[in-house]
Design a protein around this motif. Structure first.
Motif, PDB file in Angstrom:
ATOM      1  N   ALA A 109      26.092  46.413  -8.648  1.00  0.00           N
ATOM      2  CA  ALA A 109      25.008  47.345  -8.329  1.00  0.00           C
ATOM      3  C   ALA A 109      24.908  47.642  -6.837  1.00  0.00           C
ATOM      4  CB  ALA A 109      23.674  46.777  -8.824  1.00  0.00           C
ATOM      5  N   GLY A 110      25.678  46.955  -6.011  1.00  0.00           N
ATOM      6  CA  GLY A 110      25.620  47.148  -4.571  1.00  0.00           C
ATOM      7  C   GLY A 110      25.466  45.827  -3.842  1.00  0.00           C
ATOM      8  N   VAL A 111      25.292  45.888  -2.539  1.00  0.00           N
ATOM      9  CA  VAL A 111      25.137  44.686  -1.720  1.00  0.00           C
ATOM     10  C   VAL A 111      23.721  44.149  -1.881  1.00  0.00           C
ATOM     11  CG1 VAL A 111      25.201  43.741   0.615  1.00  0.00           C
ATOM     12  CG2 VAL A 111      26.870  45.481  -0.081  1.00  0.00           C
ATOM     13  N   PHE A 112      23.629  42.864  -2.207  1.00  0.00           N
ATOM     14  CA  PHE A 112      22.345  42.242  -2.498  1.00  0.00           C
ATOM     15  C   PHE A 112      22.157  41.019  -1.608  1.00  0.00           C
ATOM     16  CE2 PHE A 112      19.756  39.115  -4.756  1.00  0.00           C
ATOM     17  CZ  PHE A 112      18.634  39.878  -5.061  1.00  0.00           C
ATOM     18  N   GLN A 113      20.894  40.779  -1.199  1.00  0.00           N
ATOM     19  CA  GLN A 113      20.590  39.612  -0.360  1.00  0.00           C
ATOM     20  C   GLN A 113      19.200  39.101  -0.664  1.00  0.00           C
ATOM     21  OE1 GLN A 113      21.233  40.220   3.822  1.00  0.00           O
ATOM     22  NE2 GLN A 113      20.733  38.113   4.373  1.00  0.00           N
ATOM     23  N   LEU A 114      19.049  37.774  -0.660  1.00  0.00           N
ATOM     24  CA  LEU A 114      17.741  37.140  -0.744  1.00  0.00           C
ATOM     25  C   LEU A 114      17.183  36.986   0.668  1.00  0.00           C
ATOM     26  CD1 LEU A 114      18.422  34.292  -3.332  1.00  0.00           C
ATOM     27  CD2 LEU A 114      17.085  36.369  -3.719  1.00  0.00           C
ATOM     28  N   VAL A 115      15.964  37.487   0.874  1.00  0.00           N
ATOM     29  CA  VAL A 115      15.300  37.402   2.178  1.00  0.00           C
ATOM     30  C   VAL A 115      13.993  36.642   1.994  1.00  0.00           C
ATOM     31  CG1 VAL A 115      14.289  38.700   4.094  1.00  0.00           C
ATOM     32  CG2 VAL A 115      16.301  39.601   2.897  1.00  0.00           C
ATOM     33  N   PRO A 116      13.851  35.435   2.573  1.00  0.00           N
ATOM     34  CA  PRO A 116      12.599  34.685   2.417  1.00  0.00           C
ATOM     35  C   PRO A 116      11.383  35.512   2.795  1.00  0.00           C
ATOM     36  CG  PRO A 116      14.282  33.280   3.356  1.00  0.00           C
ATOM     37  CD  PRO A 116      14.867  34.668   3.310  1.00  0.00           C
ATOM     38  N   VAL A 117      10.339  35.380   1.994  1.00  0.00           N
ATOM     39  CA  VAL A 117       9.111  36.154   2.185  1.00  0.00           C
ATOM     40  C   VAL A 117       8.429  35.785   3.489  1.00  0.00           C
ATOM     41  CG1 VAL A 117       6.731  36.356   1.332  1.00  0.00           C
ATOM     42  CG2 VAL A 117       8.650  36.648  -0.246  1.00  0.00           C
ATOM     43  N   ARG A 118       7.889  36.790   4.171  1.00  0.00           N
ATOM     44  CA  ARG A 118       6.952  36.592   5.280  1.00  0.00           C
ATOM     45  C   ARG A 118       5.654  37.268   4.864  1.00  0.00           C
ATOM     46  NH1 ARG A 118      10.442  38.622  10.024  1.00  0.00           N
ATOM     47  NH2 ARG A 118       8.505  39.709  10.525  1.00  0.00           N
ATOM     48  N   VAL A 119       4.575  36.483   4.762  1.00  0.00           N
ATOM     49  CA  VAL A 119       3.322  36.975   4.206  1.00  0.00           C
ATOM     50  C   VAL A 119       2.812  38.189   4.964  1.00  0.00           C
ATOM     51  CG1 VAL A 119       0.898  36.413   3.814  1.00  0.00           C
ATOM     52  CG2 VAL A 119       2.667  34.761   3.213  1.00  0.00           C
ATOM     53  N   GLU A 120       2.853  38.131   6.287  1.00  0.00           N
ATOM     54  CA  GLU A 120       2.293  39.238   7.074  1.00  0.00           C
ATOM     55  C   GLU A 120       3.054  40.540   6.857  1.00  0.00           C
ATOM     56  OE1 GLU A 120       5.367  37.198   9.693  1.00  0.00           O
ATOM     57  OE2 GLU A 120       3.842  36.627   8.205  1.00  0.00           O
ATOM     58  N   ARG A 121       4.282  40.451   6.422  1.00  0.00           N
ATOM     59  CA  ARG A 121       5.108  41.632   6.199  1.00  0.00           C
ATOM     60  C   ARG A 121       5.127  42.063   4.737  1.00  0.00           C
ATOM     61  NH1 ARG A 121      11.092  40.030   6.883  1.00  0.00           N
ATOM     62  NH2 ARG A 121      10.648  39.191   4.809  1.00  0.00           N
ATOM     63  N   ASP A 122       5.153  41.104   3.826  1.00  0.00           N
ATOM     64  CA  ASP A 122       5.492  41.395   2.435  1.00  0.00           C
ATOM     65  C   ASP A 122       4.346  41.296   1.444  1.00  0.00           C
ATOM     66  OD1 ASP A 122       8.184  41.588   3.325  1.00  0.00           O
ATOM     67  OD2 ASP A 122       8.430  39.420   3.138  1.00  0.00           O
ATOM     68  N   PRO A 164       9.898  31.444  -1.807  1.00  0.00           N
ATOM     69  CA  PRO A 164       9.723  32.796  -2.326  1.00  0.00           C
ATOM     70  C   PRO A 164      10.559  33.774  -1.507  1.00  0.00           C
ATOM     71  CG  PRO A 164       7.846  32.213  -0.943  1.00  0.00           C
ATOM     72  CD  PRO A 164       8.754  31.001  -0.986  1.00  0.00           C
ATOM     73  N   CYS A 165      11.203  34.695  -2.182  1.00  0.00           N
ATOM     74  CA  CYS A 165      12.120  35.629  -1.514  1.00  0.00           C
ATOM     75  C   CYS A 165      11.941  37.042  -2.047  1.00  0.00           C
ATOM     76  CB  CYS A 165      13.573  35.222  -1.742  1.00  0.00           C
ATOM     77  SG  CYS A 165      14.049  33.608  -1.112  1.00  0.00           S
ATOM     78  N   LEU A 166      12.268  38.014  -1.205  1.00  0.00           N
ATOM     79  CA  LEU A 166      12.467  39.379  -1.670  1.00  0.00           C
ATOM     80  C   LEU A 166      13.949  39.555  -1.979  1.00  0.00           C
ATOM     81  CD1 LEU A 166      10.344  41.680   0.680  1.00  0.00           C
ATOM     82  CD2 LEU A 166       9.777  40.840  -1.615  1.00  0.00           C
ATOM     83  N   GLY A 167      14.224  40.278  -3.042  1.00  0.00           N
ATOM     84  CA  GLY A 167      15.591  40.664  -3.332  1.00  0.00           C
ATOM     85  C   GLY A 167      15.831  42.049  -2.755  1.00  0.00           C
ATOM     86  N   VAL A 168      16.783  42.162  -1.857  1.00  0.00           N
ATOM     87  CA  VAL A 168      17.049  43.418  -1.151  1.00  0.00           C
ATOM     88  C   VAL A 168      18.388  43.962  -1.628  1.00  0.00           C
ATOM     89  CG1 VAL A 168      17.353  44.493   1.109  1.00  0.00           C
ATOM     90  CG2 VAL A 168      15.711  42.615   0.824  1.00  0.00           C
ATOM     91  N   LEU A 169      18.354  45.119  -2.258  1.00  0.00           N
ATOM     92  CA  LEU A 169      19.550  45.742  -2.808  1.00  0.00           C
ATOM     93  C   LEU A 169      19.857  47.024  -2.040  1.00  0.00           C
ATOM     94  CD1 LEU A 169      21.723  45.715  -5.064  1.00  0.00           C
ATOM     95  CD2 LEU A 169      20.134  47.079  -6.448  1.00  0.00           C
ATOM     96  N   GLU A 170      21.033  47.071  -1.452  1.00  0.00           N
ATOM     97  CA  GLU A 170      21.448  48.238  -0.663  1.00  0.00           C
ATOM     98  C   GLU A 170      20.393  48.594   0.394  1.00  0.00           C
ATOM     99  OE1 GLU A 170      24.560  50.388  -0.996  1.00  0.00           O
ATOM    100  OE2 GLU A 170      24.918  48.268  -1.460  1.00  0.00           O
ATOM    101  N   GLY A 171      19.810  47.542   1.006  1.00  0.00           N
ATOM    102  CA  GLY A 171      18.864  47.734   2.102  1.00  0.00           C
ATOM    103  C   GLY A 171      17.426  47.934   1.682  1.00  0.00           C
ATOM    104  N   ALA A 172      17.137  48.012   0.381  1.00  0.00           N
ATOM    105  CA  ALA A 172      15.769  48.259  -0.082  1.00  0.00           C
ATOM    106  C   ALA A 172      15.227  47.056  -0.843  1.00  0.00           C
ATOM    107  CB  ALA A 172      15.731  49.488  -0.983  1.00  0.00           C
ATOM    108  N   PRO A 173      14.043  46.538  -0.475  1.00  0.00           N
ATOM    109  CA  PRO A 173      13.432  45.439  -1.237  1.00  0.00           C
ATOM    110  C   PRO A 173      13.014  45.940  -2.611  1.00  0.00           C
ATOM    111  CG  PRO A 173      11.915  46.245   0.432  1.00  0.00           C
ATOM    112  CD  PRO A 173      13.204  46.957   0.662  1.00  0.00           C
ATOM    113  N   MET A 174      13.504  45.292  -3.679  1.00  0.00           N
ATOM    114  CA  MET A 174      13.247  45.812  -5.023  1.00  0.00           C
ATOM    115  C   MET A 174      12.922  44.719  -6.044  1.00  0.00           C
ATOM    116  SD  MET A 174      16.220  44.530  -6.264  1.00  0.00           S
ATOM    117  CE  MET A 174      16.224  45.255  -7.909  1.00  0.00           C
ATOM    118  N   SER A 175      12.875  43.451  -5.621  1.00  0.00           N
ATOM    119  CA  SER A 175      12.581  42.384  -6.568  1.00  0.00           C
ATOM    120  C   SER A 175      11.990  41.191  -5.838  1.00  0.00           C
ATOM    121  CB  SER A 175      13.850  41.972  -7.335  1.00  0.00           C
ATOM    122  OG  SER A 175      14.902  41.647  -6.448  1.00  0.00           O
ATOM    123  N   TYR A 176      11.320  40.337  -6.602  1.00  0.00           N
ATOM    124  CA  TYR A 176      10.716  39.120  -6.068  1.00  0.00           C
ATOM    125  C   TYR A 176      11.344  37.929  -6.783  1.00  0.00           C
ATOM    126  CZ  TYR A 176       7.316  35.380  -5.308  1.00  0.00           C
ATOM    127  OH  TYR A 176       6.726  34.180  -4.983  1.00  0.00           O
TER     128      TYR A 176
END
Length: 282
Positions: A109-122, A164-176
């Motif tokens: 589906a593209g390049v995917f990365q787990l990015v740990p959540v930051r409360v103030e941002r996410d 807790p992480c955001l799932g970022v697919l092709e540069g866009a956060p789209m999953s938790y």
């Protein structure tokens, strides 16, 4: 309402799409806090999963640390002030081998990365996903932002056994996602846990991303990423609600096997397992 920007520490990521829904098709909520649910019996448990009564060193260290204060060990068996050896005392950021450093992975589906959540941002984005009517029955985190914030902070200020992480697919956060040490979690009371078992919770945030196999694709990618980045981990586990048939199906399609039906404090769950030894076969 546009989503809050989610970005990795190294730079900014584009904002998420304007969809307001979270995914019930490929999501499994946390099993709940410690409770009085009766543990599942061994009936139906895969015979390959044998009970190992040896507690992981990390768990022993955590239990010992929780029983100590500034003066050292306060357990009845201690004859004086004892400090746990440094090599047995887990630090907050190593229980899951530095998820922030796992890096991106290429998926169909593209390049995917787990990015740990930051409360103030996410927080606004995750809260909006949690309030989607399609997932409230499975996550039970609907309500004002402080409900979601409390859930996130309990992990972020804990000992690091759940991230807790955001799932970022092709540069866009789209999953938790929640990546956690299943062997150090209350879940370990309800199945034959093995040292370094790694658990997964997932919801997908955008309606267009549901129902087209994306959940299975990302589950497989994240499970294999955990096995690659955590050499001590022999298997990845999940416990979706048995009522959430699409979620169970997604795990099966992602190379997990159904191991057992287990009773947890908040639900009856399907114990799903992806084994390192079988990853090339399933």
């Amino acid at each position: 309402m546009s989503a809050t920007d989610a970005h990795a520490d190294a730079g900014s990521l584009p904002s998420a799409p304007n969809e307001t829904d979270a995914d019930a098709d490929a999501g499994n909520r946390p099993h709940g806090s410690e409770g009085s649910a009766t543990p599942a019996t061994d009936r139906g448990t895969d015979t390959e999963d044998t009970l190992d009564l040896r507690l992981p060193a990390e768990l022993l260290a955590l239990l010992e640390t929780e029983g100590t204060g500034a003066g050292g060990c306060r357990l009845p068996s201690c004859g004086g002030s004892v400090t746990p050896p440094a090599e047995l005392t887990p630090t907050r950021d190593d229980l899951l081998d530095h998820i922030a450093d796992w890096g991106p992975v290429t998926t169909p589906a593209g390049v995917f990365q787990l990015v740990p959540v930051r409360v103030e941002r996410d927080l606004p984005l995750v809260c909006r996903w949690m309030n989607d009517p399609a997932v409230t029955a499975f996550w039970e985190l609907a309500g004002p932002q402080n409900v979601t914030e409390d859930h996130l902070q309990s992990q972020l200020t804990g000992d690091g056994r759940s991230v807790p992480c955001l799932g970022v697919l092709e540069g866009a956060p789209m999953s938790y996602w929640e990546i956690y040490r299943a062997d150090l979690d209350p879940l370990a009371r309800h199945y034959p846990a093995r040292p370094h078992d790694t658990g997964i919770h997932l919801l997908i945030g955008a309606v267009p991303d549901r129902g087209r196999g994306l959940g299975s694709t990302l589950l497989r990618a994240v499970a294999d990423l955990a096995l690659d980045k955590r050499p001590a981990c022999a298997r990845v586990v999940a416990e979706p609600d048995l009522r959430n048939i699409p979620s169970v199906t997604a795990f099966l399609s992602a190379g997990f096997r159904f191991s057992a039906e287990i009773a947890l404090p908040a639900k009856r769950a399907a114990l799903m397992v992806r084994d390192r030894s079988l990853r090339d076969l399933l």
